[in-house]
Design a protein around this motif. Structure first.
Motif, PDB file in Angstrom:
ATOM      1  N   ILE A  76       0.845  -1.199   0.000  1.00 39.06           N
ATOM      2  CA  ILE A  76       0.000   0.000   0.000  1.00 39.06           C
ATOM      3  C   ILE A  76       0.878   1.246   0.000  1.00 39.06           C
ATOM      4  CG2 ILE A  76      -1.644   1.345   1.368  1.00 39.06           C
ATOM      5  CD1 ILE A  76      -2.787  -1.438   2.306  1.00 39.06           C
ATOM      6  N   SER A  77       1.848   1.281   0.887  1.00 37.43           N
ATOM      7  CA  SER A  77       2.756   2.424   0.987  1.00 37.43           C
ATOM      8  C   SER A  77       3.559   2.613  -0.299  1.00 37.43           C
ATOM      9  CB  SER A  77       3.700   2.213   2.171  1.00 37.43           C
ATOM     10  OG  SER A  77       4.664   3.217   2.234  1.00 37.43           O
ATOM     11  N   TRP A  78       4.075   1.523  -0.865  1.00 37.24           N
ATOM     12  CA  TRP A  78       4.888   1.613  -2.069  1.00 37.24           C
ATOM     13  C   TRP A  78       4.077   2.149  -3.247  1.00 37.24           C
ATOM     14  CZ3 TRP A  78       5.277  -0.224  -7.055  1.00 37.24           C
ATOM     15  CH2 TRP A  78       6.511  -0.048  -7.677  1.00 37.24           C
ATOM     16  N   PHE A  79       2.878   1.630  -3.439  1.00 38.54           N
ATOM     17  CA  PHE A  79       2.057   2.087  -4.560  1.00 38.54           C
ATOM     18  C   PHE A  79       1.603   3.534  -4.383  1.00 38.54           C
ATOM     19  CE2 PHE A  79       1.951  -2.377  -5.738  1.00 38.54           C
ATOM     20  CZ  PHE A  79       1.977  -2.302  -7.126  1.00 38.54           C
ATOM     21  N   GLU A  80       1.442   3.994  -3.145  1.00 40.93           N
ATOM     22  CA  GLU A  80       1.119   5.408  -2.916  1.00 40.93           C
ATOM     23  C   GLU A  80       2.242   6.305  -3.419  1.00 40.93           C
ATOM     24  OE1 GLU A  80       0.418   5.604   1.305  1.00 40.93           O
ATOM     25  OE2 GLU A  80      -1.726   5.196   1.075  1.00 40.93           O
ATOM     26  N   LYS A  81       3.471   5.822  -3.341  1.00 39.45           N
ATOM     27  CA  LYS A  81       4.648   6.600  -3.749  1.00 39.45           C
ATOM     28  C   LYS A  81       5.012   6.414  -5.222  1.00 39.45           C
ATOM     29  CE  LYS A  81       6.489   6.225   0.878  1.00 39.45           C
ATOM     30  NZ  LYS A  81       7.294   5.372   1.745  1.00 39.45           N
ATOM     31  N   HIS A  82       4.311   5.517  -5.912  1.00 37.75           N
ATOM     32  CA  HIS A  82       4.632   5.208  -7.309  1.00 37.75           C
ATOM     33  C   HIS A  82       3.377   5.275  -8.186  1.00 37.75           C
ATOM     34  CE1 HIS A  82       8.129   3.693  -5.157  1.00 37.75           C
ATOM     35  NE2 HIS A  82       8.781   3.994  -6.268  1.00 37.75           N
ATOM     36  N   PRO A  83       2.920   6.487  -8.464  1.00 35.11           N
ATOM     37  CA  PRO A  83       1.694   6.641  -9.259  1.00 35.11           C
ATOM     38  C   PRO A  83       1.804   6.076 -10.673  1.00 35.11           C
ATOM     39  CG  PRO A  83       2.803   8.757  -8.959  1.00 35.11           C
ATOM     40  CD  PRO A  83       3.505   7.763  -8.086  1.00 35.11           C
ATOM     41  N   GLU A  84       3.012   5.853 -11.147  1.00 35.50           N
ATOM     42  CA  GLU A  84       3.186   5.307 -12.498  1.00 35.50           C
ATOM     43  C   GLU A  84       2.673   3.870 -12.612  1.00 35.50           C
ATOM     44  OE1 GLU A  84       7.321   4.772 -10.526  1.00 35.50           O
ATOM     45  OE2 GLU A  84       5.568   6.044 -10.302  1.00 35.50           O
ATOM     46  N   TYR A  85       2.393   3.238 -11.480  1.00 34.86           N
ATOM     47  CA  TYR A  85       1.866   1.871 -11.495  1.00 34.86           C
ATOM     48  C   TYR A  85       0.416   1.770 -11.023  1.00 34.86           C
ATOM     49  CZ  TYR A  85       6.708   0.495 -12.261  1.00 34.86           C
ATOM     50  OH  TYR A  85       7.962   0.356 -12.782  1.00 34.86           O
ATOM     51  N   GLN A  86      -0.273   2.892 -10.924  1.00 35.93           N
ATOM     52  CA  GLN A  86      -1.659   2.882 -10.461  1.00 35.93           C
ATOM     53  C   GLN A  86      -2.587   2.095 -11.389  1.00 35.93           C
ATOM     54  OE1 GLN A  86      -2.958   4.400  -7.435  1.00 35.93           O
ATOM     55  NE2 GLN A  86      -0.772   4.159  -7.101  1.00 35.93           N
ATOM     56  N   ILE A  88      -2.388  -0.816 -12.437  1.00 33.79           N
ATOM     57  CA  ILE A  88      -2.564  -2.232 -12.114  1.00 33.79           C
ATOM     58  C   ILE A  88      -3.345  -2.451 -10.823  1.00 33.79           C
ATOM     59  CG2 ILE A  88      -0.493  -2.914 -13.361  1.00 33.79           C
ATOM     60  CD1 ILE A  88       0.789  -3.445 -10.581  1.00 33.79           C
ATOM     61  N   ILE A  89      -3.694  -1.369 -10.149  1.00 35.49           N
ATOM     62  CA  ILE A  89      -4.429  -1.476  -8.882  1.00 35.49           C
ATOM     63  C   ILE A  89      -5.930  -1.510  -9.168  1.00 35.49           C
ATOM     64  CG2 ILE A  89      -4.843  -0.395  -6.627  1.00 35.49           C
ATOM     65  CD1 ILE A  89      -1.963  -1.439  -7.176  1.00 35.49           C
ATOM     66  N   VAL A  90      -6.639  -2.437  -8.514  1.00 33.65           N
ATOM     67  CA  VAL A  90      -8.080  -2.567  -8.719  1.00 33.65           C
ATOM     68  C   VAL A  90      -8.797  -1.274  -8.340  1.00 33.65           C
ATOM     69  CG1 VAL A  90     -10.163  -3.754  -7.955  1.00 33.65           C
ATOM     70  CG2 VAL A  90      -8.127  -5.070  -8.501  1.00 33.65           C
ATOM     71  N   GLU A  91      -8.473  -0.740  -7.170  1.00 27.51           N
ATOM     72  CA  GLU A  91      -9.028   0.540  -6.743  1.00 27.51           C
ATOM     73  C   GLU A  91      -7.861   1.490  -6.558  1.00 27.51           C
ATOM     74  OE1 GLU A  91     -11.558   0.187  -3.348  1.00 27.51           O
ATOM     75  OE2 GLU A  91     -12.605  -1.520  -4.189  1.00 27.51           O
ATOM     76  N   PRO A  92      -7.617   2.397  -7.537  1.00 30.18           N
ATOM     77  CA  PRO A  92      -6.457   3.282  -7.433  1.00 30.18           C
ATOM     78  C   PRO A  92      -6.432   4.031  -6.111  1.00 30.18           C
ATOM     79  CG  PRO A  92      -7.444   3.463  -9.583  1.00 30.18           C
ATOM     80  CD  PRO A  92      -8.382   2.614  -8.740  1.00 30.18           C
ATOM     81  N   LEU A  93      -5.236   4.177  -5.562  1.00 35.22           N
ATOM     82  CA  LEU A  93      -5.059   4.866  -4.295  1.00 35.22           C
ATOM     83  C   LEU A  93      -5.193   6.366  -4.494  1.00 35.22           C
ATOM     84  CD1 LEU A  93      -1.932   2.805  -3.271  1.00 35.22           C
ATOM     85  CD2 LEU A  93      -4.223   2.562  -2.320  1.00 35.22           C
ATOM     86  N   GLN A  94      -5.721   7.010  -3.510  1.00 31.57           N
ATOM     87  CA  GLN A  94      -5.851   8.474  -3.552  1.00 31.57           C
ATOM     88  C   GLN A  94      -4.564   9.094  -3.052  1.00 31.57           C
ATOM     89  OE1 GLN A  94      -8.606   9.880  -4.874  1.00 31.57           O
ATOM     90  NE2 GLN A  94      -9.266   7.782  -5.237  1.00 31.57           N
ATOM     91  N   ASN A  95      -4.088  10.110  -3.750  1.00 36.40           N
ATOM     92  CA  ASN A  95      -2.891  10.818  -3.285  1.00 36.40           C
ATOM     93  C   ASN A  95      -3.212  11.553  -2.006  1.00 36.40           C
ATOM     94  OD1 ASN A  95      -1.394   9.960  -5.452  1.00 36.40           O
ATOM     95  ND2 ASN A  95      -1.815  11.771  -6.670  1.00 36.40           N
ATOM     96  N   LYS A  96      -2.299  11.471  -1.069  1.00 34.63           N
ATOM     97  CA  LYS A  96      -2.496  12.118   0.231  1.00 34.63           C
ATOM     98  C   LYS A  96      -1.653  13.350   0.338  1.00 34.63           C
ATOM     99  CE  LYS A  96      -3.893   7.943   2.473  1.00 34.63           C
ATOM    100  NZ  LYS A  96      -3.788   7.030   3.570  1.00 34.63           N
TER     101      LYS A  96
END
Length: 96
Positions: A76-86, A88-96
């Motif tokens: 979760i933490s890694w994908f938050e820091k790497h938007p270039e891989y959003q 592949i995420i089922v529910e894209p993480l929101q930028n904080k």
């Protein structure tokens, strides 16, 4: 770093075949995996190994046209820091 690609696991082994690092991602369905566990041995901590595993997994999933659900706190933490891989995420993480 030479990772070993197994079904639902990318791992790094010592030359004596002991597991030193891994990320696991069991299938949810034929198009989706659950990134549920990341492990790095104490001897490798602080060297960016977990991030390299996660990037290898992201590239692997993208090449297989699969999506991921994130339940591992490191993922979760890694994908938050790497938007270039959003993508592949089922529910894209929101930028904080």
């Amino acid at each position: 770093m030479n990772f070993t690609y197994n079904p639902n696991q990318i791992a790094y082994y010592h030359s004596d075949h002991n597991l030193l690092a891994e990320v696991t991602f069991p299938d949810v369905d034929e198009n989706t995996v659950n990134i549920d566990h990341t492990f790095v041995d104490n001897s490798l901590r602080g060297q960016g190994v977990a991030g390299k595993l996660m990037e290898a997994l992201a590239i692997h999933l993208r090449s297989e046209k699969k999506k991921a659900v994130l339940t591992c706190s490191y993922a979760i933490s890694w994908f938050e820091k790497h938007p270039e891989y959003q993508d592949i995420i089922v529910e894209p993480l929101q930028n904080k």
